[in-house]
Design a protein around this motif. Structure first.
Motif, PDB file in Angstrom:
ATOM      1  N   TRP A 293       1.089  -1.348   0.045  1.00  0.00           N
ATOM      2  CA  TRP A 293      -0.298   0.022   0.090  1.00  0.00           C
ATOM      3  C   TRP A 293       0.264   1.430  -0.176  1.00  0.00           C
ATOM      4  CZ3 TRP A 293      -4.391  -1.948  -1.247  1.00  0.00           C
ATOM      5  CH2 TRP A 293      -4.864  -2.736  -0.483  1.00  0.00           C
ATOM      6  N   VAL A 294       2.359   1.051   0.498  1.00  0.00           N
ATOM      7  CA  VAL A 294       3.266   2.042   0.507  1.00  0.00           C
ATOM      8  C   VAL A 294       3.203   1.973  -0.780  1.00  0.00           C
ATOM      9  CG1 VAL A 294       5.300   3.684   1.355  1.00  0.00           C
ATOM     10  CG2 VAL A 294       3.785   1.651   3.099  1.00  0.00           C
ATOM     11  N   ALA A 295       3.785   1.234  -1.513  1.00  0.00           N
ATOM     12  CA  ALA A 295       4.056   1.931  -2.757  1.00  0.00           C
ATOM     13  C   ALA A 295       3.520   1.108  -3.767  1.00  0.00           C
ATOM     14  CB  ALA A 295       5.286   0.645  -3.070  1.00  0.00           C
ATOM     15  N   ALA A 296       1.639   1.845  -3.571  1.00  0.00           N
ATOM     16  CA  ALA A 296       1.152   1.388  -4.574  1.00  0.00           C
ATOM     17  C   ALA A 296       1.155   2.016  -6.068  1.00  0.00           C
ATOM     18  CB  ALA A 296      -0.011   1.632  -3.395  1.00  0.00           C
ATOM     19  N   ASP A 297       1.768   3.010  -5.783  1.00  0.00           N
ATOM     20  CA  ASP A 297       1.648   3.854  -7.251  1.00  0.00           C
ATOM     21  C   ASP A 297       2.555   3.353  -7.927  1.00  0.00           C
ATOM     22  OD1 ASP A 297       0.932   6.301  -8.902  1.00  0.00           O
ATOM     23  OD2 ASP A 297       2.872   6.553  -8.455  1.00  0.00           O
ATOM     24  N   GLN A 298       3.648   2.777  -7.586  1.00  0.00           N
ATOM     25  CA  GLN A 298       4.524   2.261  -8.622  1.00  0.00           C
ATOM     26  C   GLN A 298       4.395   0.924  -8.546  1.00  0.00           C
ATOM     27  OE1 GLN A 298       7.239   2.910  -9.366  1.00  0.00           O
ATOM     28  NE2 GLN A 298       6.576   5.655  -9.033  1.00  0.00           N
ATOM     29  N   VAL A 299       3.397   0.139  -7.480  1.00  0.00           N
ATOM     30  CA  VAL A 299       3.076  -1.406  -7.750  1.00  0.00           C
ATOM     31  C   VAL A 299       2.192  -1.327  -8.952  1.00  0.00           C
ATOM     32  CG1 VAL A 299       2.315  -3.419  -6.564  1.00  0.00           C
ATOM     33  CG2 VAL A 299       4.520  -2.071  -5.611  1.00  0.00           C
ATOM     34  N   PHE A 300       1.064  -0.615  -8.430  1.00  0.00           N
ATOM     35  CA  PHE A 300       0.001  -0.992  -9.691  1.00  0.00           C
ATOM     36  C   PHE A 300      -0.132   0.003 -10.498  1.00  0.00           C
ATOM     37  CE2 PHE A 300      -0.959  -2.883  -5.089  1.00  0.00           C
ATOM     38  CZ  PHE A 300      -1.793  -4.527  -5.675  1.00  0.00           C
ATOM     39  N   ASN A 301      -0.051   1.253 -10.164  1.00  0.00           N
ATOM     40  CA  ASN A 301      -0.346   2.265 -11.557  1.00  0.00           C
ATOM     41  C   ASN A 301       0.912   2.315 -11.969  1.00  0.00           C
ATOM     42  OD1 ASN A 301      -1.969   3.852 -11.774  1.00  0.00           O
ATOM     43  ND2 ASN A 301      -1.427   5.770 -10.899  1.00  0.00           N
ATOM     44  N   GLN A 302       2.103   1.531 -12.349  1.00  0.00           N
ATOM     45  CA  GLN A 302       3.495   2.475 -12.977  1.00  0.00           C
ATOM     46  C   GLN A 302       3.715   0.438 -13.111  1.00  0.00           C
ATOM     47  OE1 GLN A 302       3.682   5.417 -14.134  1.00  0.00           O
ATOM     48  NE2 GLN A 302       3.100   6.157 -12.133  1.00  0.00           N
TER      49      GLN A 302
ATOM     50  N   PRO B  36      -4.118  -7.050 -14.331  1.00  0.00           N
ATOM     51  CA  PRO B  36      -4.287  -8.508 -14.891  1.00  0.00           C
ATOM     52  C   PRO B  36      -2.328  -7.942 -16.223  1.00  0.00           C
ATOM     53  CG  PRO B  36      -4.950  -6.276 -15.583  1.00  0.00           C
ATOM     54  CD  PRO B  36      -4.670  -5.738 -14.558  1.00  0.00           C
ATOM     55  N   GLY B  37      -1.820  -6.930 -15.066  1.00  0.00           N
ATOM     56  CA  GLY B  37      -0.181  -7.182 -15.487  1.00  0.00           C
ATOM     57  C   GLY B  37       1.146  -7.469 -15.131  1.00  0.00           C
ATOM     58  N   TRP B  38       0.487  -7.870 -13.479  1.00  0.00           N
ATOM     59  CA  TRP B  38       0.858  -8.846 -12.553  1.00  0.00           C
ATOM     60  C   TRP B  38       1.096 -10.768 -12.711  1.00  0.00           C
ATOM     61  CZ3 TRP B  38       5.314  -7.773  -9.347  1.00  0.00           C
ATOM     62  CH2 TRP B  38       4.937  -6.580  -9.408  1.00  0.00           C
TER      63      TRP B  38
END
Lengths: 407, 416
Positions: free
Chosen positions: B174-183, B227-229
């Protein structure tokens, strides 16, 4: 307001019906009482007369489709209404049906004790049959009637295991083998065929049949019939004599004029006889009332009328109900003898063969005589062997001494 | 910049003109006069994509695995070597780092404590160096998941490195959510599907360790929404080797889920082989049965097996191994459901972030006509597991919860 016509309960107790023929088409103007459709149920074809007048706007069910009683089958517009009234009428019909559903479902929603999956009748929660998807699939594939299966799953749901049980049960419908690519044809069942299959399977598997056979010397009877037919205009058949003799025997042995009522045996004051009539696609058994008080020619006329209307599909439901006894005659096909399956809830059926010349013994000498073999099938819950024997003796006495029938 | 003497007025004007010329050239390629509105321009109609392109490039086609040696430990007939699960984790990473110089490891404490908090990177810093060395490949990071995971994402997009990032606890996604999911999760698809994102994210489910509400989630359900993961969740050391090798060979971001309960277990790996892969679409049937298809992954595979033995319900146990939509083994699942007509999905974590929710939806959609009872699920409670030992136990699923669910399946089957 446009009217939505629903499948009527054309006969007492029926749950579904099929439109055999639409007698009015979309665009037709109909009056109250005008024939709208012929509706086929398990037992008869009934003409349905419209209870509203107006213009038939839309037929919702195709001829031949089997639908539950209460299913909307047509929309009739009132004078001055256009097609735009169809949608609201259907919506209203849908909406008006809705409030019942939650009420009916409410008891089922109550939490059931989880640890006690007692077998519950599947239909307990109303008309909805609860069955798991795989059960519906298998029932479709194997031709199993789910209404006959008791569900042992949660809330009485029919689950796969219940179906495994249904398969080994003797009364279960046999699995329909997949149709091979060539060499056979699957004929869809009519309501009548389904009724014959269901009722006669039930009869043969649940009613204790036994059989009593007699060979009747019908020489005198044939002679008498010839004289009657040459004397009067109405032609009487051997079967009409048989019907009168059956009625006479039932009068003489009233214990046999009765049916099984579960906790009672119901005896009848009059003799109502069902006559098996072969019709296209099956058979019907119209009932002649008070045969004991009809003359031979009246019997002949009644049989001819019932048979004609049976073949035309014009019998009314009440004409198919009642009676304690049936007569099934295959003599015209040259059959020597056969035994018949009881027509529930009747307790007797007489299977009549052809009258043929056979060796007989007269005063200790071999001779040639006309012999007709009859076999009584009796419901042992109602009729014991001795009663059946007395009845048969009386019947044979009447048939072999036919003047008594005319008396 | 002018004050610093890095550029002058003329230089600025030249850069501006260069940019405007480039933009004009680009728009000339893409636009034309709009025949319906005089004086307006429009995008040339033939340049619009076909609507069918909508999902193209969500992930790669895994063809990069072609030619690699596929070996399923289920079929292994050779010798075995005993190992602790966590030692196999470190061993296969060591093997890959020795073979592939592009691999770098990033995460909190991965370079110290003799292999991080659990020993999953044991020996690697000593062998491959840490962030204090110019050539170090085991890079200890500050407590800054969004930053170091973003660094990993950039490395992956660049293509010269193959980052392996560790989140000490899954909740830190959750801390890294932008990088993990959005990027990272969207990068390939956003740019037409042609730029690979080869990145491995390792994390460990720690339910039962007592670290409390912010450390004890199972990330599978949330990652399955992206879906990218791709997602793997090995239940054994030998599977871990094959799945990690596949993850490191894929050109997609792959989440590798580990579990603290598995780290210490005595396990085994095929003797002398740390190079095989277990490709996507390979579930394992751990037990055959006819009553109910039990679907699980990670540590709950063992819990499910124990529960099946305890109840006597004849469960067929499927260990998913690959969890994401694209990699799920529908053939194995479907074959089993057609046989048993009942499904129980078993996982450990909180209901809200449950993985089984989407899976049960997909199952009823695909196999409705084969089901004899509703798809059932074992999950934890609504709450995240608290720091209290008692409440933590109450919030998560273990063998006892699977036993109860199997008894429910038994009732659902009706009477013999």
């Amino acid at each position: 307001m446009a009217a939505v016509i629903r499948m009527p309960a054309a006969l007492a107790g029926v749950t579904e019906g099929a439109i055999q023929t639409w007698l009015a088409q979309a665009g037709d103007t109909i009056a109250v009482g005008a024939p709208l459709a012929e509706i086929e149920t398990e037992k008869a074809v009934v003409e349905y007369q419209s209870e509203v007048g107006g213009t038939v706007a839309r037929l919702l069910v195709e001829a031949g489709d089997n639908v539950a009683v209460g299913t909307p089958i047509a929309v009739v517009l009132a004078a001055g209404e256009g097609d735009d009234a169809i949608g609201p009428a259907l919506a209203a019909a849908g909406l008006s049906a809705e409030p019942e559903a939650p009420a009916a479902a409410a008891p089922a929603a109550a939490p059931a004790p989880v640890a006690a999956p007692a077998a519950v009748q599947a239909e307990a929660a109303g008309d909805r049959l609860f069955a798991s998807p795989i059960v519906r699939r298998l029932a479709r594939e194997r031709g199993i009637d789910l209404t006959a299966v008791t569900g042992s799953g949660p809330e009485g749901r029919i689950v796969r295991r219940d179906l495994d049980g249904a398969q080994v049960a003797p009364a279960a419908a046999p699995a329909v083998a997949p149709a091979p690519a060539s060499g056979s044809t699957d004929v869809p069942l009519t309501g009548m065929r389904r009724a014959i299959a269901r009722r006669l399977t039930e009869s043969k598997t649940t009613v204790p049949h036994f059989y009593v056979t007699a060979h009747c010397n019908v020489g005198e009877l044939l002679e008498l019939r010839k004289r009657v037919n040459s004397a009067i205009e109405t032609k009487v058949s051997v079967n009409d004599f048989v019907l009168k003799a059956v009625a006479g025997a039932l009068r003489a042995v009233p214990e046999a004029n009765a049916i099984w009522g579960g906790d009672v045996i119901r005896r009848f004051d009059t003799v109502d006889l069902a006559v098996a009539v072969a019709v296209e696609g099956g058979l019907l058994t119209p009932v002649l009332r008070g045969v004991e008080s009809l003359t031979l020619t009246q019997v002949a006329a009644a049989v001819a009328d019932a048979a004609a209307r049976a073949r035309a599909g014009k019998l009314r439901q009440e004409e198919l109900e009642g009676g304690s006894f049936s007569v099934s005659n295959l003599g015209m096909y040259g059959v020597d003898e056969f035994s018949a399956i009881l027509n529930p809830p009747q307790s007797g059926i007489l299977a009549v063969g052809a009258a043929k010349e056979r060796p007989i013994v007269v005063d200790g000498q071999l001779a040639v005589g006309s012999v007709m073999t009859v076999t009584l099938s009796a419901d042992h819950r109602v009729i014991d062997g001795a009663v059946a024997a007395q009845w048969m003796a009386k019947f044979v006495a009447l048939i072999e001494n036919p003047v008594a029938i005319l008396a | 910049m002018i004050k610093l003497g890095l550029i002058d007025e003329a230089g600025v004007a030249a850069v501006r003109e260069q940019a405007q010329t480039a933009m004009a050239a680009a728009t000339a390629e893409l636009l034309e006069a709009d025949p319906e509105q005089a004086g307006k321009r429009r995008i040339r109609p033939e340049l619009w994509p076909d609507p069918g392109f909508v999902d193209v490039g969500l992930r790669g086609d895994a063809s990069e695995l072609d030619g690699l040696t596929v070996a399923d430990p289920l079929d292994h007939t050779g010798g075995w070597v005993d190992t602790k699960f966590v030692d196999a984790v470190a061993a296969v990473m060591d093997r890959r780092m020795a073979e592939d110089p592009r691999i770098v490891v990033l995460g909190e404490d991965v370079h110290r404590l003799n292999g991080g908090t659990n020993g999953a990177t044991k020996g690697l810093a000593k062998k491959y160096g840490d962030q204090t060395s110019e050539t170090g490949r085991i890079l200890g990071t500050p407590i800054s998941e969004n930053a170091f995971f973003g660094l990993g994402g950039g490395l992956a997009l660049d293509g010269r490195y193959r980052p392996v990032v560790e989140f000490m606890y899954p909740d830190f996604m959750w801390v890294a959510a932008d990088q993990v999911f959005n990027q990272v999760g969207k990068a390939r698809h956003m740019f037409g599907g042609d730029n690979p994102v080869p990145l491995v994210l390792r994390t460990k489910v720690a339910m039962g360790s007592g670290y409390g509400s912010q450390h004890l989630m199972d990330p599978a359900g949330i990652f399955a929404t992206a879906p990218g993961w791709r997602i793997v969740a090995p239940s054994s050391a030998a599977d871990y080797v094959g799945l990690m090798n596949a993850a490191l060979a894929l050109q997609d971001p792959v989440l590798v889920i580990e579990h603290v309960d598995l780290y210490g277990t005595a396990d085994r790996v095929p003797e002398g082989d740390l190079d095989y892969i277990l490709p996507p679409g390979r579930a394992a049937v751990r037990r055959t049965g006819s009553d109910v298809t039990v679907i699980s992954y990670l540590s709950m595979v063992k819990a499910s097996l124990d529960a099946i033995e305890q109840t006597g319900v004849d469960g067929e146990l499927i260990d998913l191994r690959w969890l994401d939509r694209a990699s799920l083994d529908w053939e194995t699942i479907g074959t089993s459901i057609r046989k048993t007509n009942a499904v129980l999905i078993v996982e450990q974590g909180a209901r809200g972030t449950s993985y089984g929710a989407w899976l049960s939806d997909a199952i009823q959609r695909r196999f409705f006509d084969w089901l004899d009872q509703p798809v059932q699920r074992v999950t934890g409670s609504e709450a995240s597991p608290s720091i209290s030992k008692v409440l933590e136990r109450a919030a998560i699923a273990r063998t006892e919860e699977v036993v109860a669910a199997l008894e429910g399946e038994r009732r659902g089957m009706g009477a013999r």
